[in-house]
Design a protein around this motif. Structure first.
Motif, PDB file in Angstrom:
ATOM      1  N   UNK A  18       7.832 -12.323   5.713  1.00  0.00           N
ATOM      2  CA  UNK A  18       7.435 -10.956   6.072  1.00  0.00           C
ATOM      3  C   UNK A  18       6.811 -10.293   4.841  1.00  0.00           C
ATOM      4  N   UNK A  19       5.635  -9.707   5.038  1.00  0.00           N
ATOM      5  CA  UNK A  19       4.884  -9.108   3.938  1.00  0.00           C
ATOM      6  C   UNK A  19       4.701  -7.613   4.191  1.00  0.00           C
ATOM      7  N   UNK A  20       5.308  -6.777   3.354  1.00  0.00           N
ATOM      8  CA  UNK A  20       5.118  -5.341   3.473  1.00  0.00           C
ATOM      9  C   UNK A  20       3.750  -4.976   2.913  1.00  0.00           C
ATOM     10  N   UNK A  21       2.940  -4.331   3.747  1.00  0.00           N
ATOM     11  CA  UNK A  21       1.560  -4.050   3.385  1.00  0.00           C
ATOM     12  C   UNK A  21       1.234  -2.581   3.674  1.00  0.00           C
ATOM     13  N   UNK A  22      -0.009  -2.200   3.430  1.00  0.00           N
ATOM     14  CA  UNK A  22      -0.440  -0.809   3.590  1.00  0.00           C
ATOM     15  C   UNK A  22      -1.438  -0.658   4.731  1.00  0.00           C
ATOM     16  N   UNK A  23      -1.552   0.567   5.227  1.00  0.00           N
ATOM     17  CA  UNK A  23      -2.602   0.929   6.182  1.00  0.00           C
ATOM     18  C   UNK A  23      -3.057   2.348   5.848  1.00  0.00           C
ATOM     19  N   UNK A  24      -3.792   2.513   4.739  1.00  0.00           N
ATOM     20  CA  UNK A  24      -4.169   3.859   4.302  1.00  0.00           C
ATOM     21  C   UNK A  24      -4.885   4.678   5.369  1.00  0.00           C
ATOM     22  N   UNK A  25      -5.726   4.030   6.168  1.00  0.00           N
ATOM     23  CA  UNK A  25      -6.495   4.766   7.172  1.00  0.00           C
ATOM     24  C   UNK A  25      -5.589   5.414   8.204  1.00  0.00           C
ATOM     25  N   UNK A  78      -4.351  -4.208   2.519  1.00  0.00           N
ATOM     26  CA  UNK A  78      -3.898  -5.361   1.746  1.00  0.00           C
ATOM     27  C   UNK A  78      -3.997  -6.687   2.496  1.00  0.00           C
ATOM     28  N   UNK A  79      -4.623  -6.671   3.663  1.00  0.00           N
ATOM     29  CA  UNK A  79      -4.821  -7.939   4.372  1.00  0.00           C
ATOM     30  C   UNK A  79      -5.606  -8.924   3.501  1.00  0.00           C
ATOM     31  N   UNK A  80      -6.600  -8.413   2.783  1.00  0.00           N
ATOM     32  CA  UNK A  80      -7.397  -9.293   1.931  1.00  0.00           C
ATOM     33  C   UNK A  80      -6.566  -9.988   0.873  1.00  0.00           C
ATOM     34  N   UNK A  81      -5.622  -9.261   0.286  1.00  0.00           N
ATOM     35  CA  UNK A  81      -4.730  -9.859  -0.705  1.00  0.00           C
ATOM     36  C   UNK A  81      -3.865 -10.930  -0.050  1.00  0.00           C
ATOM     37  N   UNK A  82      -3.316 -10.615   1.121  1.00  0.00           N
ATOM     38  CA  UNK A  82      -2.494 -11.598   1.835  1.00  0.00           C
ATOM     39  C   UNK A  82      -3.308 -12.846   2.172  1.00  0.00           C
ATOM     40  N   UNK A  83      -4.542 -12.659   2.628  1.00  0.00           N
ATOM     41  CA  UNK A  83      -5.407 -13.805   2.914  1.00  0.00           C
ATOM     42  C   UNK A  83      -5.583 -14.665   1.669  1.00  0.00           C
ATOM     43  N   UNK A  84      -5.809 -13.981   0.540  1.00  0.00           N
ATOM     44  CA  UNK A  84      -6.027 -14.714  -0.709  1.00  0.00           C
ATOM     45  C   UNK A  84      -4.801 -15.563  -1.074  1.00  0.00           C
ATOM     46  N   UNK A  85      -3.624 -15.012  -0.879  1.00  0.00           N
ATOM     47  CA  UNK A  85      -2.408 -15.762  -1.197  1.00  0.00           C
ATOM     48  C   UNK A  85      -2.246 -16.969  -0.288  1.00  0.00           C
TER      49      UNK A  85
END
Length: 248
Positions: A211-218, A26-33
């Motif tokens: 603070x942004x709760x995000x994912x790390x599927x890998x 979700x880094x890409x989403x955070x960047x977009x915001x």
């Protein structure tokens, strides 16, 4: 809304390159915001970003504002140095949990306490992403990582650190909020929080921390859709969303 309209709305999202982030990250989403906040406030030409050591180390490739690369954990110090010599600029750091809550813990605590008008975007995905999935200060109890294959044990490694709540006890910060990116409604809330964190700096209201709760599927070993559910079912109960401090 057409794709053309989306890109017209977000002018800072200009660089036509392939992302290096893993599927479902979700880094890409955070960047977009971040980009949308900068665009809507009209501050692109005055913004300076501090890139971290971590998965977002090359975020300057995606966002068309001036960037400086910080040593591991030292982004808040570098941000303060820039703000000291260029107080007219909008300065922000974008950091992960290993960068900010581990090696950079001392730097962020003193930076927040100093109360200058700066902005930090803190990505919490409960693990070290770039270096291979080691336990982070934010790794949940029972959560597995390469350095705790049986799951995090409080007797061995202590408890996950709630950064927002801890920093909110300081007198310095003007605004602290925790948001998430696991559902569309949460993404809209995250956008509002990030924009407010930048607007506070524009208005010279003090230090803002999101603070942004995000994912790390890998590194979590999950499919992307399951990782989103894991945020809702495991991270949010321990890291509750909402405003932790707001001088307004």
């Amino acid at each position: 809304m057409s794709e053309t309209k989306v890109f017209e709305m977000t002018k800072t999202w200009q660089r036509d390159v392939h992302t290096h982030y893993c599927p479902g990250c979700m880094h890409g989403v955070a960047h977009r915001l971040v980009c949308e906040a900068i665009d809507e406030l009209g501050i692109q030409e005055d913004t300076i970003g501090i890139a971290p050591v971590g998965c977002a180390v090359v975020m300057h490739q995606y966002i068309d504002v001036d960037f400086i690369e910080a040593a591991h954990g030292r982004a808040p110090v570098l941000a303060y140095g820039i703000k000291a010599v260029r107080p007219d600029k909008i300065v922000f750091s974008y950091q992960g949990d290993g960068d900010l809550a581990s090696i950079g813990m001392g730097e962020v605590v003193h930076a927040v306490n100093r109360a200058w008008p700066l902005t930090i975007i803190f990505i919490n995905n409960a693990i070290y992403g770039m270096t291979g999935g080691q336990m982070a200060p934010t790794t949940l109890l029972g959560q597995r990582a390469t350095t705790c294959i049986g799951g995090r044990d409080a007797k061995v490694s202590g408890y996950p650190i709630r950064m927002s709540e801890m920093l909110a006890t300081l007198a310095g910060p003007a605004y602290i909020e925790r948001v998430a990116l696991s559902q569309p409604k949460y993404i809209m809330q995250a956008k509002a929080a990030i924009k407010k964190a930048f607007k506070n700096q524009v208005d010279k209201k003090g230090f803002s921390f999101v603070e942004v709760l995000s994912t790390c599927p890998t590194n979590w070993g999950m499919r992307p859709v399951d990782a989103l559910k894991w945020v809702d079912e495991n991270m949010i109960p321990y890291y509750p969303l909402g405003v932790k401090k707001d001088f307004e």
